[in-house]
Write a protein that holds these residues in place. Structure first.
Motif, PDB file in Angstrom:
ATOM      1  N   GLY A 167       0.805  -1.227   0.000  1.00 21.66           N
ATOM      2  CA  GLY A 167       0.000   0.000   0.000  1.00 21.66           C
ATOM      3  C   GLY A 167       0.835   1.273   0.000  1.00 21.66           C
ATOM      4  N   HIS A 168       0.374   2.272  -0.768  1.00 18.58           N
ATOM      5  CA  HIS A 168       0.943   3.627  -0.748  1.00 18.58           C
ATOM      6  C   HIS A 168       2.402   3.682  -1.211  1.00 18.58           C
ATOM      7  CE1 HIS A 168      -2.839   4.423   1.198  1.00 18.58           C
ATOM      8  NE2 HIS A 168      -2.550   3.519   2.112  1.00 18.58           N
ATOM      9  N   TYR A 169       3.242   4.490  -0.501  1.00 18.36           N
ATOM     10  CA  TYR A 169       4.623   4.759  -0.937  1.00 18.36           C
ATOM     11  C   TYR A 169       5.424   5.208   0.286  1.00 18.36           C
ATOM     12  CZ  TYR A 169       2.492   9.393  -0.921  1.00 18.36           C
ATOM     13  OH  TYR A 169       1.803  10.514  -0.551  1.00 18.36           O
ATOM     14  N   ASP A 199      -1.857  -4.721   0.774  1.00 21.12           N
ATOM     15  CA  ASP A 199      -1.524  -4.702   2.207  1.00 21.12           C
ATOM     16  C   ASP A 199      -1.542  -3.283   2.769  1.00 21.12           C
ATOM     17  OD1 ASP A 199      -1.193  -7.422   2.405  1.00 21.12           O
ATOM     18  OD2 ASP A 199       0.991  -7.384   2.160  1.00 21.12           O
ATOM     19  N   HIS A 200      -2.265  -3.091   3.862  1.00 20.87           N
ATOM     20  CA  HIS A 200      -2.382  -1.764   4.491  1.00 20.87           C
ATOM     21  C   HIS A 200      -2.432  -1.874   6.007  1.00 20.87           C
ATOM     22  CE1 HIS A 200      -3.510   0.658   0.874  1.00 20.87           C
ATOM     23  NE2 HIS A 200      -3.687  -0.573   0.416  1.00 20.87           N
ATOM     24  N   THR A 201      -2.238  -0.690   6.655  1.00 22.48           N
ATOM     25  CA  THR A 201      -2.690  -0.507   8.038  1.00 22.48           C
ATOM     26  C   THR A 201      -3.740   0.595   7.991  1.00 22.48           C
ATOM     27  OG1 THR A 201      -0.927   1.086   8.486  1.00 22.48           O
ATOM     28  CG2 THR A 201      -0.488  -1.214   9.061  1.00 22.48           C
ATOM     29  N   TYR A 234       5.791   4.350   9.278  1.00 24.05           N
ATOM     30  CA  TYR A 234       4.940   4.836   8.188  1.00 24.05           C
ATOM     31  C   TYR A 234       4.232   3.650   7.541  1.00 24.05           C
ATOM     32  CZ  TYR A 234       7.375   9.310   8.398  1.00 24.05           C
ATOM     33  OH  TYR A 234       7.884  10.504   8.806  1.00 24.05           O
ATOM     34  N   GLU A 235       2.951   3.789   7.314  1.00 22.15           N
ATOM     35  CA  GLU A 235       2.204   2.710   6.658  1.00 22.15           C
ATOM     36  C   GLU A 235       2.866   2.306   5.341  1.00 22.15           C
ATOM     37  OE1 GLU A 235      -1.813   3.672   5.510  1.00 22.15           O
ATOM     38  OE2 GLU A 235      -2.165   1.681   4.665  1.00 22.15           O
ATOM     39  N   GLY A 236       3.230   3.310   4.527  1.00 27.17           N
ATOM     40  CA  GLY A 236       3.803   3.026   3.204  1.00 27.17           C
ATOM     41  C   GLY A 236       5.120   2.269   3.269  1.00 27.17           C
TER      42      GLY A 236
HETATM   43 ZN   LIG Z   1      -3.702   2.332   3.462  1.00 25.19          ZN
END
Ligand SMILES: [Zn+2]
Length: 378
Positions: free
Chosen positions: A11-13, A88-90, A25-27
């Motif tokens: 997920g994200h960056y 995949d994320h938080t 950081y989530e990314g």
């Molecule tokens: Zn996310």
């Protein structure tokens, strides 16, 4: 055809969505998780699974075309029975400031993949258990009344922007979902991802569950526990168009396939082999290995010659090697014979144009069995 294409979307960056602990950081941690999942999947399941990530560590592809659509490309390749897209994320609960007490694992998926909801519910439990959390909720919904495709960009992309069940079933991924591994706004769940050990544990738990659910077995390091020499004919009984593979080693993996036999084809067998995982194999006189599984092949012992022969033409200072395989550069020497020794000939085969006899001692004492070059037996 491989069983599964697993497309994992980190997920994200980098540097996106700091947690309540500002070093998380989530990314970043979701890239670490996705990478651990891919490495584990490649190490344990690559015989039946190809696993790809939708982005490199420092990339930020678009949700629908850059990430989700990777699954559609795998689907369109026609190389896989199943295509699974997992992002995949938080999570964060919204609100300013966000409520730090919200915890749990959430799933966001496609309206057109109701047949996967049971699997997703179980996967959520597996992830929750790995981080001592709990299942919170699962959701699937349309973008708008005007566009009934899936709400979440990556899921919508993995479903090829399908607006109907029929469109979804044409090119959409078989599984398309986001999994939120707890809330980075909660101190405990955020701290979980500070540990690479925790990330590894989460990756292994999820991948093992996915494979178990889909009936994909983990590669094992099986060893040979017994082998015996024989002289028989193997016939392929399996009628499938993919045939039965010949292998250069005693392991089912794509990298050791050296040929394929089809229904009705016959070959001479000179060794039977049993492995510690219970699998049995045959070795052909030409050197390749093939499964001994009776669902695929039939073995018939060749007519025994039962003839006594005499070792002839070996110099008095030399010996005749008895081998466990009919090839002077493969297998092992298990015994040596002297000129004039008597043996019982119980089989015969040709390897690379050279004739070999399968011989034994022919009486109860000092029993041996092995292959000798036929030109020294008269
Ligand atoms: Zn996310």
């Amino acid at each position: 055809m491989k069983k599964l294409a697993l497309v994992i979307d980190p997920g994200h960056y980098p540097g996106y969505n700091p947690g309540v602990d500002p070093t998380v950081y989530e990314g970043n941690v979701m890239y670490s998780l996705a990478e651990a999942e891919k490495k584990y999947c490649d190490a344990k399941y690559s015989d039946q699974v190809d696993c790809i990530l939708t982005r490199g560590m420092n990339e930020n592809p678009s949700l629908e075309q850059g990430r989700g659509h990777k699954a559609v490309e795998m689907k369109q390749s026609g190389n896989y029975e199943i295509v699974m897209f997992m992002s995949d994320h938080t999570n964060a609960p919204g609100g300013n400031p966000p409520d730090p007490n919200v915890t749990g694992v959430c799933i966001f998926t496609s309206q057109f993949r109701k047949n996967t909801y049971d699997f997703l519910r179980k996967l959520a439990d597996v992830a929750a258990s790995a981080m001592n959390s709990h299942f919170l909720y699962m959701d699937a919904k349309p973008l708008s009344a005007a566009d009934p495709a899936d709400w979440w960009g990556v899921v919508r992309g993995a479903m090829n922007h399908a607006k109907t069940q029929q469109e979804a079933d044409q090119n959409g991924a078989d599984y398309a979902f986001i999994i939120e591994h707890g809330f980075h706004t909660n101190p405990v769940e955020c701290a979980f991802f500070k540990s690479q050990k925790n990330i590894q544990r989460m990756a292994e738990a999820k991948i093992d569950f996915i494979m178990e659910y889909l009936g994909i077995k983990k590669a094992t390091n099986s060893t040979m526990t017994a082998f015996w020499l024989c002289d028989g004919t193997l016939e392929i009984t399996y009628a499938g168009a993919d045939g039965v593979n010949l292998r250069s080693g005693l392991k089912i993996t794509n990298s050791n396939i050296v040929g394929t036999l089809y229904k009705g084809e016959k070959r001479r067998v000179v060794q039977g082999i049993k492995m510690s995982d219970g699998q049995e194999w045959y070795r052909l006189e030409s050197g390749e290995y093939i499964t001994a599984n009776k669902n695929y092949v039939k073995y018939t012992e060749n007519n025994r010659k039962e003839k006594v022969g005499k070792v002839t033409g070996v110099a008095s200072n030399d010996v005749l090697n008895v081998r466990d395989f009919p090839n002077s550069s493969a297998g092992n020497v298990t015994k040596t014979l002297k000129d004039g020794n008597l043996v019982r000939i119980i089989g015969e085969c040709y390897n690379n144009g050279m004739q070999w006899y399968l011989v034994d001692q022919g009486d109860a004492s000092n029993k041996f069995k092995g292959f000798v070059a036929a030109r020294y037996i008269k």
